[in-house]
Scaffold this motif. Structure first.
Motif, PDB file in Angstrom:
ATOM      1  N   CYS A 133       3.133 -14.103  46.623  1.00  0.00           N
ATOM      2  CA  CYS A 133       2.457 -14.118  47.932  1.00  0.00           C
ATOM      3  C   CYS A 133       3.335 -13.493  49.006  1.00  0.00           C
ATOM      4  O   CYS A 133       2.825 -12.820  49.901  1.00  0.00           O
ATOM      5  CB  CYS A 133       1.969 -15.519  48.306  1.00  0.00           C
ATOM      6  SG  CYS A 133       3.161 -16.654  48.988  1.00  0.00           S
TER       7      CYS A 133
ATOM      8  N   GLU B 217      -0.210 -16.825  54.079  1.00  0.00           N
ATOM      9  CA  GLU B 217      -1.145 -17.948  54.198  1.00  0.00           C
ATOM     10  C   GLU B 217      -1.252 -18.729  52.888  1.00  0.00           C
ATOM     11  O   GLU B 217      -1.594 -19.922  52.888  1.00  0.00           O
ATOM     12  CB  GLU B 217      -2.527 -17.470  54.666  1.00  0.00           C
ATOM     13  CG  GLU B 217      -3.310 -16.650  53.659  1.00  0.00           C
ATOM     14  CD  GLU B 217      -2.964 -15.162  53.594  1.00  0.00           C
ATOM     15  OE1 GLU B 217      -3.634 -14.437  52.831  1.00  0.00           O
ATOM     16  OE2 GLU B 217      -2.016 -14.729  54.295  1.00  0.00           O
TER      17      GLU B 217
ATOM     18  N   ARG C 229       1.082 -12.127  51.911  1.00  0.00           N
ATOM     19  CA  ARG C 229      -0.019 -13.085  52.044  1.00  0.00           C
ATOM     20  C   ARG C 229       0.569 -14.466  52.276  1.00  0.00           C
ATOM     21  O   ARG C 229       0.418 -15.380  51.468  1.00  0.00           O
ATOM     22  CB  ARG C 229      -0.889 -13.060  50.786  1.00  0.00           C
ATOM     23  CG  ARG C 229      -1.401 -11.657  50.487  1.00  0.00           C
ATOM     24  CD  ARG C 229      -2.801 -11.489  50.049  1.00  0.00           C
ATOM     25  NE  ARG C 229      -3.738 -12.512  50.423  1.00  0.00           N
ATOM     26  CZ  ARG C 229      -4.561 -13.112  49.558  1.00  0.00           C
ATOM     27  NH1 ARG C 229      -4.540 -12.783  48.283  1.00  0.00           N
ATOM     28  NH2 ARG C 229      -5.403 -14.021  49.969  1.00  0.00           N
TER      29      ARG C 229
ATOM     30  N   ASP D 109       3.297  -9.699  48.432  1.00  0.00           N
ATOM     31  CA  ASP D 109       1.978  -9.170  48.815  1.00  0.00           C
ATOM     32  C   ASP D 109       1.671  -9.360  50.300  1.00  0.00           C
ATOM     33  O   ASP D 109       0.573  -9.029  50.753  1.00  0.00           O
ATOM     34  CB  ASP D 109       0.875  -9.825  47.987  1.00  0.00           C
ATOM     35  CG  ASP D 109       0.954  -9.457  46.524  1.00  0.00           C
ATOM     36  OD1 ASP D 109       1.598  -8.441  46.187  1.00  0.00           O
ATOM     37  OD2 ASP D 109       0.374 -10.200  45.702  1.00  0.00           O
TER      38      ASP D 109
END
Length: 124
Positions: free
Chosen positions: A15, A22, A20, A18
């Motif tokens: 994550c 969240e 990301r 990438d």
């Protein structure tokens, strides 16, 4: 065979790589603590973690080198690359009920070794 806790750490790497952040909420307890001894900082709770990671000037790319675990402890050795400076890093993750309860991170910028010890070492 990988442990469920190792899989959580691999998901965390994914994550972050990438961009990301969240998804971190799925991996950390809301009351998780992040401890950064070198800077003397402690990040307590999901709200502070979210604020820091959403404010990062540039998130690093994480390249894992070694992942070891036992019980509720996972240790990750990795390189963090900020598109310029790279840091050799050790993360110690402590788990509770399948999520990260505490992260302790140590990092150091890579440096050239001194020439005087070259005859006794291998360069990686």
């Amino acid at each position: 065979m990988e442990s469920p806790n190792e899989n959580v750490v691999k998901r965390l790497i994914g994550c972050l790589n990438d961009r990301r952040v969240e998804l971190m909420d799925e991996l950390f307890h809301d009351d998780a603590v992040m401890h950064w001894p070198q800077s003397g900082e402690v990040v307590r709770g999901a709200e502070n973690r979210r604020a820091i990671y959403s404010s990062f000037p540039q998130l690093p790319t994480i390249t894992p080198r070694r992942l070891v675990s036992g019980g509720d402890l996972v240790v990750l050795e990795a390189t963090l690359d900020y598109d310029g400076p790279t840091y050799e890093t050790v993360f110690i993750f402590e788990f509770r009920d399948g999520k990260i309860a505490k992260e302790t991170a140590y990092w150091s910028e890579a440096f050239e070794p001194p020439a005087w010890r070259a005859q006794w070492v291998e360069k990686t």
